[in-house]
Design an enzyme around this catalytic site. Structure first.
Site, PDB file in Angstrom:
ATOM      1  N   THR A 208       0.902  -1.299  -0.181  1.00 39.25           N
ATOM      2  CA  THR A 208       0.064   0.132  -0.126  1.00 39.25           C
ATOM      3  C   THR A 208       0.868   1.381   0.142  1.00 39.25           C
ATOM      4  O   THR A 208       1.783   1.340   0.584  1.00 39.25           O
ATOM      5  CB  THR A 208      -0.950  -0.138   1.115  1.00 39.25           C
ATOM      6  OG1 THR A 208      -1.736   1.224   1.186  1.00 39.25           O
ATOM      7  CG2 THR A 208      -0.059   0.126   2.600  1.00 39.25           C
ATOM      8  N   ARG A 237       6.273   0.987   2.230  1.00 35.70           N
ATOM      9  CA  ARG A 237       7.340   2.074   2.848  1.00 35.70           C
ATOM     10  C   ARG A 237       7.521   1.799   4.403  1.00 35.70           C
ATOM     11  O   ARG A 237       6.529   1.029   4.816  1.00 35.70           O
ATOM     12  CB  ARG A 237       6.441   3.531   2.839  1.00 35.70           C
ATOM     13  CG  ARG A 237       6.537   4.243   1.297  1.00 35.70           C
ATOM     14  CD  ARG A 237       7.960   4.767   1.139  1.00 35.70           C
ATOM     15  NE  ARG A 237       7.791   5.369  -0.089  1.00 35.70           N
ATOM     16  CZ  ARG A 237       8.175   4.937  -1.247  1.00 35.70           C
ATOM     17  NH1 ARG A 237       8.406   3.544  -1.602  1.00 35.70           N
ATOM     18  NH2 ARG A 237       8.202   5.743  -2.393  1.00 35.70           N
ATOM     19  N   ASP A 261      11.982  -4.684   2.095  1.00 39.12           N
ATOM     20  CA  ASP A 261      12.709  -3.937   1.201  1.00 39.12           C
ATOM     21  C   ASP A 261      12.736  -2.239   1.590  1.00 39.12           C
ATOM     22  O   ASP A 261      13.398  -1.739   0.905  1.00 39.12           O
ATOM     23  CB  ASP A 261      12.055  -3.921  -0.258  1.00 39.12           C
ATOM     24  CG  ASP A 261      13.020  -3.317  -1.319  1.00 39.12           C
ATOM     25  OD1 ASP A 261      14.124  -3.278  -1.274  1.00 39.12           O
ATOM     26  OD2 ASP A 261      12.416  -2.954  -2.337  1.00 39.12           O
ATOM     27  N   GLU A 266      15.949   5.299   6.233  1.00 39.31           N
ATOM     28  CA  GLU A 266      16.807   4.746   5.201  1.00 39.31           C
ATOM     29  C   GLU A 266      17.947   5.601   4.937  1.00 39.31           C
ATOM     30  O   GLU A 266      17.688   6.691   4.804  1.00 39.31           O
ATOM     31  CB  GLU A 266      16.070   4.313   4.010  1.00 39.31           C
ATOM     32  CG  GLU A 266      14.766   3.184   3.991  1.00 39.31           C
ATOM     33  CD  GLU A 266      14.050   2.907   3.004  1.00 39.31           C
ATOM     34  OE1 GLU A 266      14.122   3.456   1.650  1.00 39.31           O
ATOM     35  OE2 GLU A 266      12.910   2.369   2.992  1.00 39.31           O
ATOM     36  N   HIS A 285      15.871  -1.482  -0.477  1.00 42.32           N
ATOM     37  CA  HIS A 285      14.884  -0.609  -1.214  1.00 42.32           C
ATOM     38  C   HIS A 285      15.433  -0.685  -2.711  1.00 42.32           C
ATOM     39  O   HIS A 285      15.629   0.271  -3.193  1.00 42.32           O
ATOM     40  CB  HIS A 285      14.823   0.753  -0.675  1.00 42.32           C
ATOM     41  CG  HIS A 285      13.475   1.565  -1.188  1.00 42.32           C
ATOM     42  ND1 HIS A 285      12.892   2.420  -0.590  1.00 42.32           N
ATOM     43  CD2 HIS A 285      12.554   1.316  -2.287  1.00 42.32           C
ATOM     44  CE1 HIS A 285      11.671   2.949  -1.010  1.00 42.32           C
ATOM     45  NE2 HIS A 285      11.684   2.226  -2.072  1.00 42.32           N
ATOM     46  N   GLY A 287      13.145  -2.204  -5.098  1.00 35.94           N
ATOM     47  CA  GLY A 287      12.007  -2.263  -6.028  1.00 35.94           C
ATOM     48  C   GLY A 287      12.204  -2.265  -7.387  1.00 35.94           C
ATOM     49  O   GLY A 287      12.095  -2.990  -8.184  1.00 35.94           O
ATOM     50  N   SER A 288      12.793  -0.946  -7.726  1.00 29.33           N
ATOM     51  CA  SER A 288      12.581  -0.525  -9.210  1.00 29.33           C
ATOM     52  C   SER A 288      14.056  -0.412  -9.578  1.00 29.33           C
ATOM     53  O   SER A 288      14.099  -0.078 -10.959  1.00 29.33           O
ATOM     54  CB  SER A 288      12.155   0.867  -9.216  1.00 29.33           C
ATOM     55  OG  SER A 288      12.509   1.776  -8.764  1.00 29.33           O
TER      56      SER A 288
HETATM   57  C1  GLV Z   1       9.601   2.985  -4.776  1.00 33.70           C
HETATM   58  O1  GLV Z   1       9.687   2.805  -3.856  1.00 33.70           O
HETATM   59  C2  GLV Z   1       8.835   4.042  -5.701  1.00 33.70           C
HETATM   60  O2  GLV Z   1       8.029   4.455  -4.852  1.00 33.70           O
HETATM   61  O3  GLV Z   1       8.996   4.045  -6.848  1.00 33.70           O
END
Ligand code: GLV
Ligand code: GLV
Length: 324
Positions: A208, A237, A261, A266, A285, A287-288
């Site tokens: 979320t 987050r 993650d 952070e 972190h 993710g992307s």
């Molecule tokens: C990564 O956490 C993003 O919000 O793109």
């Protein structure tokens, strides 16, 4: 005279080059804040800022009198005070869409790594502890055919559901502000109230966005609803989780393990209790964070910034009321 813009933190070179053709671009590494005189000076004159980790609160905006756009290189935009920005005529934009599959891969990888204890067993091999047959104490937990509960069924949540349903024969449950009938059909996904999802899932995956409503969404009560055998994954987050409650849940055996993650602070400290636990798999972190996807996000963010400064509606405007 070219308009002044700031690139801050994770903005890929390709996007910076593109912006330099048209703008007077100043780059900051992303560590600077208002205590940095150079940054403060640049902010005084900038009409746009693009980057990751911009904390756009009232004080920040007070220092940026000419700003027209803050273009974050992320899908999450909890760092932008949109209401205040709208009041001051500052557009906010993000980069949804282009990172869905990359982020879903990372979060599903984290789920697999946590269940099968891959980082811990990698250390086991490399530290020379693998000297006889694998002891039962090192066995993992199956992923396939188990129940995956996803909290926050946006586009990334859906890409995770797809992997679970089609790749791993998992049963999919989800909790979201709104029902998603199409998705319920495609992935045979069941909508659940939060506590029911927590109680029924073998894997709880939190995706979320961070908002005032989702801050500490996962606290002591919520972890208590989870099965003792279940695994918690956070790809949203850090602040969506009460980390103290998570540490307690792990220590008390209320849940099996966790894959994280994201963290409240952070970079997370190596001394943080969650980082010290073998049963927690940690990532910085990511993710992307692949070259291709970061390029796409940076280019989209540059496009968003450019559109606003040209007086056009950007592709990913977050505060629609800001445009006349
Ligand atoms: C990564 O956490 C993003 O919000 O793109
Ligand atoms: C995030 O979950 C999104 O909607 O892309």
């Amino acid at each position: 005279m070219k308009k002044k813009v700031i690139a801050y933190g994770r903005v890929r070179e390709k996007a910076q080059e593109k912006l330099r053709e048209k703008y007077d671009l100043q780059y900051f590494s992303g560590e600077e804040d208002l205590s940095d005189e150079n940054f403060k000076q640049a902010l005084q004159e900038a009409e746009g800022i693009v980057g990751l980790g911009i904390q756009a609160d009232e004080t920040f905006l007070d220092h940026a009198p000419h700003l027209k756009v803050i273009s974050t290189v992320s899908v999450g935009y909890d760092n932008l005070h949109l209401e205040e920005m709208t009041k001051r005529g500052v557009a906010g934009t993000n980069t949804p869409g282009v990172l869905n599959d990359t982020t879903a891969d990372a979060i599903f990888g984290l789920l697999l790594a946590t269940a099968r204890r891959i980082p811990e067993l990698d250390r086991y091999v490399k530290q020379g502890e693998w000297t006889e047959g694998l002891p039962e104490s090192k066995f993992g937990y199956d992923v396939h055919h188990r129940t995956l509960g996803i909290i926050g069924m946006g586009r990334i949540g859906e890409a995770i559901a797809k992997r679970g349903h089609f790749g791993f024969d998992m049963d999919i449950l989800y909790h979201n502000r709104s029902r998603k009938p199409g998705l319920e059909e495609t992935y045979n996904a069941g909508f659940r109230e939060l506590n029911d999802l927590l109680a029924e899932s073998d894997f709880v995956c939190l995706m979320t966005p961070l908002t005032p409503e989702t801050r500490h969404l996962m606290g002591r009560d919520q972890f208590a609803h989870m099965k003792n055998s279940s695994i918690f994954i956070n790809g949203s987050r850090g602040d969506t989780v009460d980390e103290t409650a998570l540490v307690e849940a792990l220590e008390n055996g209320d849940i099996r393990s966790a894959g994280l993650d994201v963290f409240q602070e952070e970079p997370v400290s190596p001394d943080h209790p969650l980082v010290k636990m073998d049963r927690v798999v940690t990532l910085p972190h990511i993710g992307s964070a692949t070259g291709e996807t970061e390029d796409k996000m940076s280019l989209l963010a540059a496009e968003n910034l450019d559109a606003v400064l040209e007086g056009n509606e950007p592709p990913n405007l977050l505060n629609k009321k800001v445009m006349p």
